[in-house]
Write a protein that holds these residues in place. Structure first.
Motif, mmCIF file in Angstrom:
data_model
loop_
_atom_site.group_PDB
_atom_site.id
_atom_site.type_symbol
_atom_site.label_atom_id
_atom_site.label_comp_id
_atom_site.label_asym_id
_atom_site.label_seq_id
_atom_site.Cartn_x
_atom_site.Cartn_y
_atom_site.Cartn_z
ATOM 1 N N MET A 1 0.855 -1.206 0.000
ATOM 2 C CA MET A 1 0.000 0.000 0.000
ATOM 3 C C MET A 1 0.887 1.252 0.000
ATOM 4 O O MET A 1 1.834 1.349 0.788
ATOM 5 N N PRO A 2 0.615 2.215 -0.873
ATOM 6 C CA PRO A 2 1.470 3.407 -0.924
ATOM 7 C C PRO A 2 1.381 4.213 0.361
ATOM 8 O O PRO A 2 0.385 4.135 1.095
ATOM 9 N N ALA A 3 2.415 4.969 0.647
ATOM 10 C CA ALA A 3 2.442 5.795 1.866
ATOM 11 C C ALA A 3 1.372 6.873 1.779
ATOM 12 O O ALA A 3 1.208 7.512 0.731
ATOM 13 N N PRO A 4 0.626 7.096 2.868
ATOM 14 C CA PRO A 4 -0.406 8.148 2.856
ATOM 15 C C PRO A 4 0.234 9.535 2.810
ATOM 16 O O PRO A 4 1.392 9.725 3.208
ATOM 17 N N ILE A 5 -0.534 10.492 2.328
ATOM 18 C CA ILE A 5 0.007 11.851 2.223
ATOM 19 C C ILE A 5 0.193 12.433 3.624
ATOM 20 O O ILE A 5 -0.453 12.025 4.591
ATOM 21 N N ARG A 6 1.062 13.425 3.716
ATOM 22 C CA ARG A 6 1.334 14.065 5.006
ATOM 23 C C ARG A 6 0.217 15.055 5.354
ATOM 24 O O ARG A 6 -0.572 15.457 4.499
ATOM 25 N N LEU A 7 0.199 15.421 6.614
ATOM 26 C CA LEU A 7 -0.809 16.363 7.091
ATOM 27 C C LEU A 7 -0.711 17.690 6.348
ATOM 28 O O LEU A 7 -1.722 18.277 5.946
ATOM 29 N N ARG A 8 0.506 18.156 6.126
ATOM 30 C CA ARG A 8 0.686 19.436 5.457
ATOM 31 C C ARG A 8 0.118 19.403 4.039
ATOM 32 O O ARG A 8 -0.516 20.345 3.579
ATOM 33 N N GLU A 9 0.331 18.280 3.360
ATOM 34 C CA GLU A 9 -0.191 18.157 2.001
ATOM 35 C C GLU A 9 -1.720 18.094 2.007
ATOM 36 O O GLU A 9 -2.377 18.652 1.115
ATOM 37 N N LEU A 10 -2.289 17.407 3.010
ATOM 38 C CA LEU A 10 -3.742 17.340 3.101
ATOM 39 C C LEU A 10 -4.340 18.731 3.310
ATOM 40 O O LEU A 10 -5.339 19.092 2.668
ATOM 41 N N ILE A 11 -3.721 19.515 4.174
ATOM 42 C CA ILE A 11 -4.215 20.876 4.432
ATOM 43 C C ILE A 11 -4.155 21.705 3.154
ATOM 44 O O ILE A 11 -5.116 22.413 2.799
ATOM 45 N N ARG A 12 -3.049 21.596 2.438
ATOM 46 C CA ARG A 12 -2.892 22.350 1.200
ATOM 47 C C ARG A 12 -3.949 21.929 0.177
ATOM 48 O O ARG A 12 -4.534 22.763 -0.516
ATOM 49 N N THR A 13 -4.199 20.631 0.079
ATOM 50 C CA THR A 13 -5.181 20.122 -0.892
ATOM 51 C C THR A 13 -6.594 20.609 -0.544
ATOM 52 O O THR A 13 -7.349 21.047 -1.426
ATOM 53 N N ILE A 14 -6.944 20.551 0.733
ATOM 54 C CA ILE A 14 -8.290 20.970 1.137
ATOM 55 C C ILE A 14 -8.495 22.455 0.886
ATOM 56 O O ILE A 14 -9.577 22.888 0.470
ATOM 57 N N ARG A 15 -7.451 23.239 1.089
ATOM 58 C CA ARG A 15 -7.583 24.688 0.884
ATOM 59 C C ARG A 15 -7.758 25.063 -0.589
ATOM 60 O O ARG A 15 -8.202 26.171 -0.899
ATOM 61 N N THR A 16 -7.391 24.141 -1.490
ATOM 62 C CA THR A 16 -7.571 24.436 -2.914
ATOM 63 C C THR A 16 -9.018 24.201 -3.369
ATOM 64 O O THR A 16 -9.371 24.560 -4.491
ATOM 65 N N ALA A 17 -9.824 23.566 -2.520
ATOM 66 C CA ALA A 17 -11.215 23.279 -2.908
ATOM 67 C C ALA A 17 -11.980 24.587 -3.096
ATOM 68 O O ALA A 17 -11.902 25.496 -2.276
ATOM 69 N N ARG A 18 -12.716 24.659 -4.198
ATOM 70 C CA ARG A 18 -13.443 25.889 -4.525
ATOM 71 C C ARG A 18 -14.854 25.892 -3.955
ATOM 72 O O ARG A 18 -15.445 26.955 -3.764
ATOM 73 N N THR A 19 -15.403 24.736 -3.730
ATOM 74 C CA THR A 19 -16.774 24.650 -3.200
ATOM 75 C C THR A 19 -16.804 23.714 -2.003
ATOM 76 O O THR A 19 -15.878 22.924 -1.792
ATOM 77 N N GLN A 20 -17.902 23.785 -1.272
ATOM 78 C CA GLN A 20 -18.076 22.906 -0.121
ATOM 79 C C GLN A 20 -18.190 21.449 -0.564
ATOM 80 O O GLN A 20 -17.665 20.539 0.090
ATOM 81 N N ALA A 21 -18.851 21.217 -1.699
ATOM 82 C CA ALA A 21 -18.993 19.847 -2.202
ATOM 83 C C ALA A 21 -17.642 19.252 -2.573
ATOM 84 O O ALA A 21 -17.363 18.069 -2.296
ATOM 85 N N GLU A 22 -16.797 20.065 -3.157
ATOM 86 C CA GLU A 22 -15.458 19.594 -3.532
ATOM 87 C C GLU A 22 -14.642 19.255 -2.284
ATOM 88 O O GLU A 22 -13.918 18.255 -2.242
ATOM 89 N N GLU A 23 -14.778 20.066 -1.254
ATOM 90 C CA GLU A 23 -14.061 19.795 -0.001
ATOM 91 C C GLU A 23 -14.554 18.500 0.625
ATOM 92 O O GLU A 23 -13.751 17.667 1.083
ATOM 93 N N ARG A 24 -15.900 18.306 0.649
ATOM 94 C CA ARG A 24 -16.446 17.065 1.221
ATOM 95 C C ARG A 24 -15.937 15.834 0.465
ATOM 96 O O ARG A 24 -15.631 14.807 1.069
ATOM 97 N N GLU A 25 -15.833 15.962 -0.842
ATOM 98 C CA GLU A 25 -15.358 14.827 -1.643
ATOM 99 C C GLU A 25 -13.920 14.472 -1.274
ATOM 100 O O GLU A 25 -13.568 13.293 -1.123
ATOM 101 N N MET A 26 -13.075 15.496 -1.089
ATOM 102 C CA MET A 26 -11.675 15.258 -0.706
ATOM 103 C C MET A 26 -11.611 14.588 0.665
ATOM 104 O O MET A 26 -10.842 13.640 0.876
ATOM 105 N N ILE A 27 -12.424 15.097 1.604
ATOM 106 C CA ILE A 27 -12.413 14.547 2.960
ATOM 107 C C ILE A 27 -12.869 13.085 2.953
ATOM 108 O O ILE A 27 -12.262 12.209 3.595
ATOM 109 N N GLN A 28 -13.941 12.789 2.224
ATOM 110 C CA GLN A 28 -14.444 11.412 2.177
ATOM 111 C C GLN A 28 -13.413 10.459 1.569
ATOM 112 O O GLN A 28 -13.240 9.325 2.044
ATOM 113 N N LYS A 29 -12.721 10.918 0.545
ATOM 114 C CA LYS A 29 -11.694 10.090 -0.093
ATOM 115 C C LYS A 29 -10.568 9.798 0.882
ATOM 116 O O LYS A 29 -10.095 8.659 1.006
#
Length: 820
Positions: free
Chosen positions: A1-29
């Motif tokens: 199984m590949p190494a999970p992303i770091r916390l810093r990368e997760l924060i950066r990815t979530i902040r790029t979400a343009r809508t609430q639905a996009e953020e929820r999709e990232m969180i669920q994944k």
């Protein structure tokens, strides 16, 4: 199984979400990936995954599936794992979930760990979310760490002990030996947490408070506080030039608790409080915070009078501060102390009055309340001038409270009757539509009792309502006075000011204008019509005009007005020889007081109005309906004089003629009313101007309720709403008795919160027949102008089987239709 992303990368990815639905999709994944990792027991990245889960929890997403993983991290030997594990436990666990008990053993081991930072983590977690069971199991370890020499652990252990005491108060004595040396510590962190612990113990246990007073805790606190004041600059603890203000505030609060109601402790801290009050810098908010705590401490302990004056002067300086919060705090504190230190607060009266002009509504309200508290016999003229100016310019939400305050102050401190009348008339002119319902009868009573002011008052009121009928209470008082003293107005007998030239026709023009004005309420028209009727005995040239006006309103669509006009027409036609006697001037009225001392009842923080007692009727019968009609003709309900209605053996012939006056008129179609009580009921404005019932069941769907059912006595409430005033609810009580013996001397009493007005009418009897063979009925009228939920406290007294019975009950289940 590949190494999970770091916390810093997760924060950066979530902040790029343009809508609430996009953020929820990232969180669920990401949550799905974390769940997979947990299922595979991946120890390598457990810490990283829990950290990401905590970030998602902070964003508001569910993270409960990580609770057991937190326990696994706590059990790890690595400090980094423990740190995330304990943080996760504090965020994701609480004492409502049994999972938290699984970590008790881990915390116990970590409290005995060789590394102070691991011990600190365990103390923080226990102090944050420890349940009562955990606190009982681990209190011994906390007490040991409280005695250690390590200041890092002692400050954390002290805070943890506070949590233990809150959860399990009986463990308080376990920490008592450890508190002996806490205040000798030089570390400010330990001192601060120690003071918090001592404060908690003193607040929760009177025995602990007495113990600490006995062991001279006050001198130790005074020494620490003095060192803080006198110490030079310390970069580690300095905040805006003041040494450790947080510790100073905590010490002042503990001194307040120790000095309350204790002369020795208060005397020991007087000097240091004076030093703090005089040496603290006030240019920054930090200094103001310390001074405020100092003032509260001075006011709460048994301090010297000079020290209290100093404290009030500090609050006076606060009133000049540009910060609105500081001004509000000062006004609130002065309001609490004005009763005990009235003269000291009076020195700042001008500053307080200036706060009435503040733009902030909260400051304005506090300044208004404090201004009324400062009114006394010496300054009443000046203060009323300022408050009347405030009433004229303030927002609508202030007018009702301000008008009530002026009425009470004027009644209590009026220097003369003329000043009193002028002040209340000014209020009615300025804010007449906002005054309380009892303002009109109270002013009428004041005018009636001021015999020498009748001509002056009627002239002032006449001029006040010329062309302006917007202030209905003012128009009602003016109509009543013109009806009573119209002859004084026309004859120009006013000596206090230059009399005006008014003809009888001009006076009638004003009253007729009130009758036809669209602004006039039904009650106001009733006042005006009764006034016109009274003028038929005071004027000589306009009687025919008055007859014409009265006859016109005999066909009015307003039933109340129509009934009055018909009755007055009957006076002109059938009983004209008695009209002067019936319509003569009102006698001087006495204040109506309730039987016995006034009783103020506190219910849920609200002051309730005194219980109005309705005495049982006596056996001597009187023609009740005719008497009521007689009062009607007199305009009796405009303002009712106190006329005791004691039973008489046989009325005199003149009295009999008066009582039989309307015997054949039969306007009401109602049966003879119940016998009158021994004391007359106080005037009730809700009655309008007639004894005729104004209340019809316009809300037939209001369900009845059972207010009381005990010991065979059952009391039911049925409800009606007024046609003319929707704020009035009429409650009819029916009392029945299911026992085998009669209940005698039955008395029903009721009280409601102060936002309501209540009137109890006479009961139909004082005896409730046995076997449910009959009932007693009684009517309660409740005015609810604010449409608040109705609550009532009732008191029942009666004799049954030779014993006096008494009971109290709360009625809180009124149907919404009865008060909404």
């Amino acid at each position: 199984m590949p190494a999970p992303i770091r916390l810093r990368e997760l924060i950066r990815t979530i902040r790029t979400a343009r809508t609430q639905a996009e953020e929820r999709e990232m969180i669920q994944k990401e949550c799905a990936a974390i769940r997979s990792s947990f299922r595979e027991e991946d120890n390598t990245y457990r810490c990283r995954n829990v950290a990401k889960l905590l970030y998602m929890h902070m964003l508001g997403y569910p993270a409960h599936f990580g609770q057991l993983e937190c326990l696994k991290l706590i059990a790890s030997q690595k400090f980094t794992d423990k740190r995330i594990g304990y943080l996760g436990a504090m965020l994701l666990l609480d004492e409502r979930q049994d999972v938290h008990l699984l970590m008790t053993n881990c915390i116990k081991n970590d409290l005995n760990h060789s590394t102070q930072y691991v011990q600190g983590l365990a103390l923080c977690t226990l102090g944050c979310m420890g349940s009562s069971e955990m606190c009982r199991d681990l209190a011994g370890e906390v007490e040991k760490l409280l005695k250690t020499s390590n200041s890092y652990l002692r400050k954390k252990a002290a805070l943890c002990a506070v949590h233990v005491i809150r959860k399990v108060p009986e463990l308080m004595e376990m920490f008592l030996p450890a508190t002996k040396n806490l205040l000798n510590e030089k570390n400010h962190g330990v001192l601060h947490t120690s003071v918090v612990l001592l404060t908690e113990m003193c607040e929760r246990s009177p025995d602990m408070l007495a113990h600490f007073r006995k062991v001279s805790l006050v001198p130790q606190l005074v020494r620490i506080l003095k060192n803080l004041i006198m110490s030079g600059y310390s970069p580690e603890h300095d905040v805006s030039g003041i040494s450790d203000p947080f510790l100073q505030v905590r010490i002042l609060r503990l001194l307040r608790i120790l000095g309350r109601n204790d002369d020795d402790s208060s005397e020991a801290m007087n000097d240091i409080l004076a030093q703090v009050a005089t040496n603290t810098e006030t240019s920054k908010n930090v200094g103001n915070a310390i001074l405020y705590e100092t003032v509260l401490t001075i006011m709460d302990i048994k301090s010297e009078s000079g020290l209290r004056v100093l404290a009030i002067n500090i609050l006076g300086r606060f009133l000049l501060n540009n910060d609105k919060n500081i001004r509000y705090v000062a006004l609130t504190s002065l309001l609490k102390t004005v009763q005990t230190d009235h003269n000291a607060v009076q020195r700042h009266r001008s500053t307080i009055v200036d706060c009435l002009k503040d733009l902030d509504v909260s400051i304005k309200r506090r300044a208004m309340e404090l201004s009324f508290a400062l009114v006394n016999g010496n300054n009443v003229r000046g203060m009323m001038k300022e408050l009347l100016y405030f009433l004229d310019s303030c927002e609508p939400e202030f007018k009702a409270d301000c008008a009530s305050g002026i009425f009470l102050a004027a009644e209590k401190y009026a220097p003369s009757k003329r000043w009193h009348i002028d002040t209340i008339m000014r209020v009615l002119t300025t804010a007449g539509s906002y005054v309380r319902d009892d303002a009109v009868p109270n002013l009428i009573q004041l005018i009636t009792n001021s015999v020498e002011m009748h001509a002056y008052t009627v002239q002032r009121l006449y001029k006040a309502i010329l062309g302006d009928y917007s202030q209905q209470p003012l128009v009602q008082v003016a109509s009543w006075c013109i009806g009573e003293y119209g002859d004084l107005l026309v004859s120009g007998q006013c000596e206090e000011e230059e009399p005006i030239q008014v003809t009888e026709d001009e006076v009638l023009d004003i009253l007729e204008s009130v009758l036809i004005s669209n602004m006039s309420a039904s009650v106001t028209r009733g006042y005006a019509l009764t006034a016109i009727m009274k003028l038929s005995t005071r004027f000589t040239c306009t009687v025919n005009r008055i007859k014409k006006v009265v006859s016109i309103y005999g066909s009015s669509i307003d039933v109340e007005l129509q009934q009055r006009a018909v009755e007055y027409n009957a006076l002109f036609k059938k009983y004209d020889h008695m009209r002067p006697a019936l319509l003569e001037r009102m006698p001087v009225m006495e204040k109506v007081t309730t039987n016995g001392p006034t009783e103020i009842v506190q219910t849920n923080g609200e002051t309730e109005t005194p219980v109005q007692e309705s005495k049982p009727p006596h056996s001597g019968l009187q023609p009740g309906s005719q008497a009521n009609d007689l009062l009607d003709l007199l305009g009796g309900n405009d303002i009712t004089p106190v006329i005791p209605t004691a039973p008489t053996s046989k009325p005199a012939s003149a009295g009999g003629e008066l009582l039989d006056l309307l015997g054949d008129l039969n306007l009401t179609g109602s049966p003879v009313s119940a016998p009158a009580p021994q004391i007359s009921q106080p005037p009730f404005l809700l009655d309008g101007l007639s004894s005729q019932p104004l209340f019809n069941d316009i809300a037939a769907g209001i369900p009845s309720i059972t207010a009381y059912n005990k010991n065979g006595l059952k009391i039911d409430f049925s409800f009606e709403r007024s046609n003319t005033n929707p704020s009035v609810t009429v409650i009819t009580i029916q009392a029945s008795n299911s026992t085998e013996l009669d209940m005698t001397d039955f008395v029903f009493q009721a009280a409601v919160p102060k936002t309501f007005q209540l009137q109890l009418l006479s009961p139909s009897s004082s005896v409730i027949p046995a076997f449910n063979s009959g009932t007693i009925t009684q009517v309660i009228k409740v005015l609810n102008p604010q449409k608040q939920q109705l609550r009532m406290r009732i008191k029942l007294t009666y004799n049954h089987k030779g014993s006096a019975m008494q009971d109290l009950a709360e009625v809180n289940n009124f149907p919404p239709q009865s008060w909404q």
